[in-house]
Design a protein around this motif. Structure first.
Motif, mmCIF file in Angstrom:
data_model
loop_
_atom_site.group_PDB
_atom_site.id
_atom_site.type_symbol
_atom_site.label_atom_id
_atom_site.label_comp_id
_atom_site.label_asym_id
_atom_site.label_seq_id
_atom_site.Cartn_x
_atom_site.Cartn_y
_atom_site.Cartn_z
ATOM 1 N N GLY A 67 -15.320 -20.622 -16.423
ATOM 2 C CA GLY A 67 -14.249 -19.636 -16.227
ATOM 3 C C GLY A 67 -14.706 -18.359 -15.555
ATOM 4 O O GLY A 67 -13.896 -17.627 -14.989
ATOM 5 N N HIS A 68 -16.007 -18.095 -15.600
ATOM 6 C CA HIS A 68 -16.485 -16.817 -15.065
ATOM 7 C C HIS A 68 -17.286 -16.973 -13.783
ATOM 8 O O HIS A 68 -18.111 -16.127 -13.431
ATOM 9 N N ILE A 69 -17.026 -18.066 -13.081
ATOM 10 C CA ILE A 69 -17.573 -18.213 -11.740
ATOM 11 C C ILE A 69 -16.856 -17.202 -10.841
ATOM 12 O O ILE A 69 -15.627 -17.097 -10.869
ATOM 13 N N ALA A 99 -9.995 -6.008 -14.149
ATOM 14 C CA ALA A 99 -11.227 -6.539 -14.743
ATOM 15 C C ALA A 99 -10.908 -7.787 -15.557
ATOM 16 O O ALA A 99 -9.861 -7.888 -16.200
ATOM 17 N N CYS A 100 -11.817 -8.753 -15.512
ATOM 18 C CA CYS A 100 -11.732 -9.944 -16.353
ATOM 19 C C CYS A 100 -12.143 -9.554 -17.782
ATOM 20 O O CYS A 100 -12.756 -8.517 -17.989
ATOM 21 N N GLY A 101 -11.817 -10.384 -18.760
ATOM 22 C CA GLY A 101 -12.224 -10.139 -20.140
ATOM 23 C C GLY A 101 -13.730 -9.984 -20.287
ATOM 24 O O GLY A 101 -14.215 -9.306 -21.192
ATOM 25 N N CYS A 102 -14.492 -10.578 -19.385
ATOM 26 C CA CYS A 102 -15.963 -10.514 -19.444
ATOM 27 C C CYS A 102 -16.498 -9.233 -18.828
ATOM 28 O O CYS A 102 -17.686 -8.955 -18.922
ATOM 29 N N GLY A 103 -15.629 -8.460 -18.173
ATOM 30 C CA GLY A 103 -16.064 -7.200 -17.562
ATOM 31 C C GLY A 103 -16.257 -7.287 -16.060
ATOM 32 O O GLY A 103 -16.244 -6.275 -15.375
HETATM 33 ZN ZN LIG Z 1 -14.937 -13.203 -16.264
#
Ligand SMILES: [Zn+2]
Length: 315
Positions: free
Chosen positions: A163-165, A174-178
């Motif tokens: 999901g964080h590619i 911003a994505c949840g991952c930052g």
């Molecule tokens: Zn992400």
């Protein structure tokens, strides 16, 4: 003698449990609540009691149980060590040892998304394949990668976090991952809605989705329903979604060269049309050596976790 294995899918609110035979038939399926209080210290004893209770009920002896597999919501390495399952209140713990000690039976733990991929390969959309990527398109995008029949765990258990590619350089949110521009920001259920809102804002074109937006009813399902009804703007949204998903999966293919992509999660309720959009752009972006990969829908739904967990101990 009968042989059995247990598959356990540990979630934030419930623990799903299944009793299987080694051929992949589920014989019993039940749930217990996840008691997170007390730093999650009740969870594994509760699971052990549920397994032992079921064995007593079914008159199953320990020597006919191959083992207990368990999928956990957090990174789990090859030795069964979970590194901070924040949702459960756990720090670092070896689940194979702790639960195995309680049960006095073999236990094998894995990350829940990876384990679900193994389940889909064993009895679901990836049945018959040994090189598979599961993309779970839900609130976020999760996944699991199976290479030569084995889960790709990685050094710390973060393998398969597709999901964080990074997929887009110009993402203001911003994505949840930052980070900015992760696959999850476009190819999830919330991602489809994000794309839809932007398209609706950028044009004056008539669309059934405008009404849905007004009624706070805009969802991935509403978008794909509109696509099937021939709504032009909805089709553009689906093309953009497919472009990001296809791009992400093409990047993954360059590393793992899967035979099949299995698409699951809430967005996959759209049906075969989802595979068509993903495959169209996958073909556009992928290295020619990986062009033959198939696209299939996940079959097991919320049961993928217990199937995969049971399969873990059969390896
Ligand atoms: Zn992400």
């Amino acid at each position: 003698m009968n042989q059995y294995c247990f598959g356990v899918d540990l979630g934030g609110t419930t623990v799903k449990m299944g009793l299987f035979d080694p051929q992949g038939s589920v014989l019993e399926k039940w749930e217990i609540p996840t008691r997170k209080e007390n730093n999650g210290n009740n969870i594994l004893p509760d699971i052990a009691n549920a397994v032992l209770g079921k064995m007593e009920e079914m008159k199953i002896t320990k020597d006919s149980v191959i083992g207990v597999g368990i999928g956990v919501p957090g990174p789990v390495d090859d030795k069964g060590v979970v590194h901070k399952a924040v949702n459960l209140g756990w720090e670092v713990m070896n689940i194979n040892d702790v639960l195995g000690g309680l049960l006095q039976m073999p236990v094998k733990a894995g990350n829940d998304a990876n384990v679900a991929a193994l389940g889909e390969m064993w009895c679901g959309g990836g049945k018959g394949y040994r090189n598979m990527v599961l993309a779970t398109l839900g609130t976020g995008v999760g996944g699991g990668i199976i290479v030569n029949g084995k889960i790709l765990t990685g050094a710390t258990g973060a393998g398969g976090e597709i999901g964080h590619i990074h997929i887009e350089d110009d993402e203001p949110e911003a994505c949840g991952c930052g980070n900015h521009g992760c696959l999850e920001q476009y190819a999830s259920a919330t991602g489809v809605v994000r794309i839809a809102k932007r398209k609706l804002e950028a044009s004056n074109e008539d669309s059934v989705l405008r009404k849905a937006l007004e009624n706070n009813d805009l969802s991935a399902k509403a978008v794909f329903d509109a696509v099937k009804a021939g709504d032009k703007l909805a089709c553009e949204i689906a093309e953009t979604f497919g472009m990001y998903l296809g791009k992400g999966l093409a990047a993954i293919a360059g590393v793992v060269n899967p035979e099949v992509f299995v698409l699951g999660g809430g967005v996959s309720k759209a049906g075969e049309i989802l595979c068509e959009y993903a495959s169209k752009y996958y073909q556009k972006y992928v290295f020619h050596g990986c062009k033959d990969a198939q696209f299939k829908l996940a079959i097991l739904g919320n049961d993928a976790g217990i199937y995969g967990a049971a399969k873990l101990v059969l390896e």
